[in-house]
Design an enzyme around this catalytic site. Structure first.
Site, PDB file in Angstrom:
ATOM      1  N   ASP A   1       0.856  -1.194   0.000  1.00 45.71           N
ATOM      2  CA  ASP A   1       0.000   0.000   0.000  1.00 45.71           C
ATOM      3  C   ASP A   1       0.890   1.242   0.000  1.00 45.71           C
ATOM      4  O   ASP A   1       2.076   1.170   0.296  1.00 45.71           O
ATOM      5  CB  ASP A   1      -0.918  -0.017   1.232  1.00 45.71           C
TER       6      ASP A   1
ATOM      7  N   HIS B   1      -9.223  -2.197  -8.917  1.00 48.64           N
ATOM      8  CA  HIS B   1      -9.301  -1.109  -7.938  1.00 48.64           C
ATOM      9  C   HIS B   1      -8.517   0.125  -8.368  1.00 48.64           C
ATOM     10  O   HIS B   1      -9.003   1.257  -8.250  1.00 48.64           O
ATOM     11  CB  HIS B   1      -8.818  -1.631  -6.587  1.00 48.64           C
TER      12      HIS B   1
HETATM   13 FE1  N7H Z   1      -7.316   1.799  -2.373  1.00 45.20          FE
HETATM   14  N1  N7H Z   1      -6.082  -2.808  -1.656  1.00 45.20           N
HETATM   15  O1  N7H Z   1      -5.403  -3.394  -0.869  1.00 45.20           O
HETATM   16  O2  N7H Z   1      -6.599  -3.406  -2.583  1.00 45.20           O
HETATM   17  N2  N7H Z   1      -5.663   0.708  -2.806  1.00 45.20           N
HETATM   18  N3  N7H Z   1      -7.866   0.410  -0.990  1.00 45.20           N
HETATM   19  N4  N7H Z   1      -8.897   2.983  -1.812  1.00 45.20           N
HETATM   20  N5  N7H Z   1      -6.724   3.241  -3.630  1.00 45.20           N
HETATM   21  C1  N7H Z   1      -4.648   1.088  -3.663  1.00 45.20           C
HETATM   22  O3  N7H Z   1      -1.112   2.661  -4.987  1.00 45.20           O
HETATM   23  C2  N7H Z   1      -7.321  -0.845  -0.814  1.00 45.20           C
HETATM   24  C3  N7H Z   1      -9.791   2.721  -0.844  1.00 45.20           C
HETATM   25  C4  N7H Z   1      -7.396   4.429  -3.925  1.00 45.20           C
HETATM   26  O4  N7H Z   1      -3.005   6.241  -8.112  1.00 45.20           O
HETATM   27  C5  N7H Z   1      -3.695   0.039  -3.787  1.00 45.20           C
HETATM   28  O5  N7H Z   1      -0.936   2.497  -2.816  1.00 45.20           O
HETATM   29  C6  N7H Z   1      -8.043  -1.502   0.253  1.00 45.20           C
HETATM   30  C7  N7H Z   1     -10.835   3.727  -0.827  1.00 45.20           C
HETATM   31  C8  N7H Z   1      -6.611   5.233  -4.848  1.00 45.20           C
HETATM   32  O6  N7H Z   1      -3.085   4.311  -9.136  1.00 45.20           O
HETATM   33  C9  N7H Z   1      -4.136  -0.992  -3.003  1.00 45.20           C
HETATM   34  C10 N7H Z   1      -9.003  -0.614   0.691  1.00 45.20           C
HETATM   35  C11 N7H Z   1     -10.521   4.601  -1.848  1.00 45.20           C
HETATM   36  C12 N7H Z   1      -5.463   4.509  -5.102  1.00 45.20           C
HETATM   37  C13 N7H Z   1      -5.392  -0.595  -2.397  1.00 45.20           C
HETATM   38  C14 N7H Z   1      -8.895   0.573  -0.103  1.00 45.20           C
HETATM   39  C15 N7H Z   1      -9.291   4.135  -2.435  1.00 45.20           C
HETATM   40  C16 N7H Z   1      -5.555   3.269  -4.333  1.00 45.20           C
HETATM   41  C17 N7H Z   1      -2.448   0.035  -4.673  1.00 45.20           C
HETATM   42  C18 N7H Z   1     -10.027  -0.756   1.769  1.00 45.20           C
HETATM   43  C19 N7H Z   1     -11.255   5.835  -2.301  1.00 45.20           C
HETATM   44  C20 N7H Z   1      -4.303   4.936  -5.985  1.00 45.20           C
HETATM   45  C21 N7H Z   1      -1.239   0.524  -3.983  1.00 45.20           C
HETATM   46  C22 N7H Z   1      -9.949  -1.589   2.761  1.00 45.20           C
HETATM   47  C23 N7H Z   1     -12.561   5.922  -2.384  1.00 45.20           C
HETATM   48  C24 N7H Z   1      -4.641   4.725  -7.439  1.00 45.20           C
HETATM   49  C25 N7H Z   1      -1.078   2.009  -3.948  1.00 45.20           C
HETATM   50  C26 N7H Z   1      -3.481   5.128  -8.313  1.00 45.20           C
HETATM   51  C27 N7H Z   1      -4.579   2.290  -4.339  1.00 45.20           C
HETATM   52  C28 N7H Z   1      -6.250  -1.377  -1.603  1.00 45.20           C
HETATM   53  C29 N7H Z   1      -9.717   1.663   0.037  1.00 45.20           C
HETATM   54  C30 N7H Z   1      -8.625   4.789  -3.450  1.00 45.20           C
HETATM   55  C31 N7H Z   1      -3.377  -2.303  -2.844  1.00 45.20           C
HETATM   56  C32 N7H Z   1      -7.826  -2.877   0.798  1.00 45.20           C
HETATM   57  C33 N7H Z   1     -12.030   3.769   0.112  1.00 45.20           C
HETATM   58  C34 N7H Z   1      -6.980   6.606  -5.391  1.00 45.20           C
END
Ligand code: N7H
Length: 491
Positions: A209, A345
């Site tokens: 993350d 995602h």
């Molecule tokens: Fe996410 N996951 O583990 O799957 N997220 N996220 N997220 N997320 C990202 O780039 C995750 C949540 C964004 O610039 C990664 O850091 C999980 C919410 C955005 O390419 C991973 C949860 C929202 C990005 C996860 C969660 C977002 C992003 C890739 C909840 C907004 C960057 C690693 C439990 C509404 C996109 C990284 C980009 C990346 C996960 C929540 C948004 C692995 C498990 C609620 C904008």
């Protein structure tokens, strides 16, 4: 500018960035810098005696860590690591950082009469009212979102206390609780901890993350190749790029909206789903097939390597290289999801070329968020693995900063993650479907998406369970230090 950053800008297709001056002593530290943390406690409270609270807030403000102090802290951590002899694990520097943010209810209590001029309907209503109609959260028998009871009442403010250890954080919390005394009523507090050992930078499903956050012009001096840097006003109210800057109250300048979401993750269930739904392809073991299915749901391998660059096998070296691990745009895959599903995602939450290369191009600048979450809850136990059932609550204390909740967090969740037709491509036979990680289908619960099987991207996958379960949260505003003094603490 050094050669590395020049070539980084060249690769990213950016012009060298001008540096408008941001007052880093005025902006709270978590917003742009991120309070350094191995653990963080968030204290949610109501203001019960306004006059006393304001008087105590004056005394509290010197405890608030600014962005300039965070930069100094990060340098101290780097220097300390460099001094540690090779092969030894550095002892953590004792460190603690404190920030404060207010909900609309809190602002009303403090007598801030022009809060409507912030012009953010989500902030104004509060997250409890926003959750079911706009974020897609399930509703319980009481017609309220199916949340932890603590978040069904009013929360006026939150204090974030982040640090290197439970001892430093709890000592600071004692001081803060004693300071505010009877002027506040603590509603609840939530403790987050980074995961232990080798998985410390990974969230509970196992994915790295904190890889992709927007670079902010005027703050990040050497943006690595990747998504376009944003003007400071997409994160900070009143700065260049904030479309509402002209009409917002003066005290909003250099403040930022903080979205807090209490998100549980059903990890044994997620793992079991992947185990039962491997991608089947020649030469792929069932375990590899499950890894590939998971990577296609997220858009990155667990290592952090983006599948847009390495679609069929993980590449840990790429994952660890900040000059390459964010340098992709889903370009050349318009109307196509063979390399990365539309619904994955990271494509849902930052659709890069899908919108930026549309005709006419659609800017993503006002949709960007700075994510600052931390994990909570224990590691999965053997018994949970055996039963494929969660027995202990765990997940993500999701936090993000932006200059408009309506344009950024709320829009990403409602209009992208939960919208089965997003991104819209006329030539594509398959509907993209829900974001399989955060997409919320309300009480219906069942979600479908296409694109997870690279051999046949039109095949739909059905998810009968939501692996991320929202259980609370609130919308806050993190004011500048100046406006804490002059507006929030003004008697
Ligand atoms: Fe996410 N996951 O583990 O799957 N997220 N996220 N997220 N997320 C990202 O780039 C995750 C949540 C964004 O610039 C990664 O850091 C999980 C919410 C955005 O390419 C991973 C949860 C929202 C990005 C996860 C969660 C977002 C992003 C890739 C909840 C907004 C960057 C690693 C439990 C509404 C996109 C990284 C980009 C990346 C996960 C929540 C948004 C692995 C498990 C609620 C904008």
């Amino acid at each position: 500018m050094d050669t590395l950053s020049q070539s980084a800008l060249h690769l990213a297709g950016q012009q060298p960035l001008t540096t408008p001056s941001l007052d880093l002593n005025n902006i709270q530290g978590d917003v742009l810098g991120g309070l350094p943390k191995k653990t963080q406690t968030s204290l949610f409270f109501q203001i019960t005696n306004t006059a006393l609270f304001k008087a105590q807030l004056k005394l509290f403000i010197p405890l608030v860590k600014t962005t300039a102090q965070v930069i100094a802290d990060r340098k101290a951590i780097d220097d300390h690591k460099k001094k540690t002899p090779q092969g030894q694990i550095p002892i953590l520097l004792p460190m603690v950082g404190v920030n404060i943010a207010f909900s609309r209810f809190g602002m009303d209590k403090l007598g801030i009469t022009d809060a409507d001029a912030l012009d953010d309907s989500a902030f104004k209503s509060g997250q409890l009212k926003d959750a079911a109609p706009n974020l897609g959260d399930k509703v319980g028998a009481d017609s309220l979102p199916d949340w932890d009871p603590a978040f069904k009442g009013k929360i006026d403010a939150v204090i974030l206390v982040a640090g290197d250890s439970h001892l430093t954080v709890s000592t600071k919390l004692l001081e803060i609780r004693a300071l505010f005394g009877l002027s506040i009523h603590e509603v609840t507090h939530l403790q987050g901890d980074v995961r232990p050992g080798a998985v410390s930078a990974h969230e509970h499903f196992g994915f790295l993350d904190g890889v992709s956050n927007p670079s902010v012009i005027g703050f990040d001096k050497n943006p690595p190749p990747g998504p376009k840097p944003v003007r400071a006003g997409s994160i900070l109210a009143g700065e260049d790029g904030d479309s509402r800057a002209a009409t917002r109250p003066g005290w909003a300048k250099d403040g930022s909206f903080l979205v807090f979401r209490y998100l549980f993750q059903l990890v044994p269930e997620f793992d079991d789903f992947l185990k039962k739904h491997p991608i089947i392809a020649p030469g792929l073991s069932p375990e590899d097939g499950s890894e590939l299915r998971g990577a296609r749901m997220v858009g990155r391998w667990k290592s952090g390597a983006p599948i847009d660059i390495t679609p069929l096998q993980d590449d840990p070296e790429l994952a660890a290289d900040p000059l390459r691990n964010n340098d992709f745009r889903f370009q050349g895959e318009r109307d196509d999801q063979s390399r990365c599903p539309f619904a994955s995602h990271i494509r849902k939450t930052l659709p890069r070329a899908d919108l930026e290369d549309a005709d006419p191009p659609i800017s993503l600048e006002n949709r960007r968020i700075l994510r600052r979450g931390i994990q909570f809850g224990p590691e999965v136990t053997q018994s949970e693995k055996d039963e494929a059932k969660t027995q202990h609550g765990r997940g993500l204390l999701f936090m993000c900063y932006q200059s408009s909740i309506v344009d950024a967090f709320q829009f990403i969740q409602q209009s992208w993650a939960n919208n089965v037709d997003f991104p819209p491509f006329e030539q594509t036979p398959a509907t993209p479907g829900f974001d399989p990680i955060i997409g919320q289908a309300g009480n219906a619960g069942i979600r479908t998406l296409s694109g997870t099987d690279p051999a046949d991207p039109n095949t739909e996958l059905t998810l009968t369970e939501e692996f991320v379960v929202p259980r609370g949260g609130e919308y806050f505003f993190t004011p500048s230090v100046k406006s804490l003094n002059e507006t929030f603490a003004r008697l």
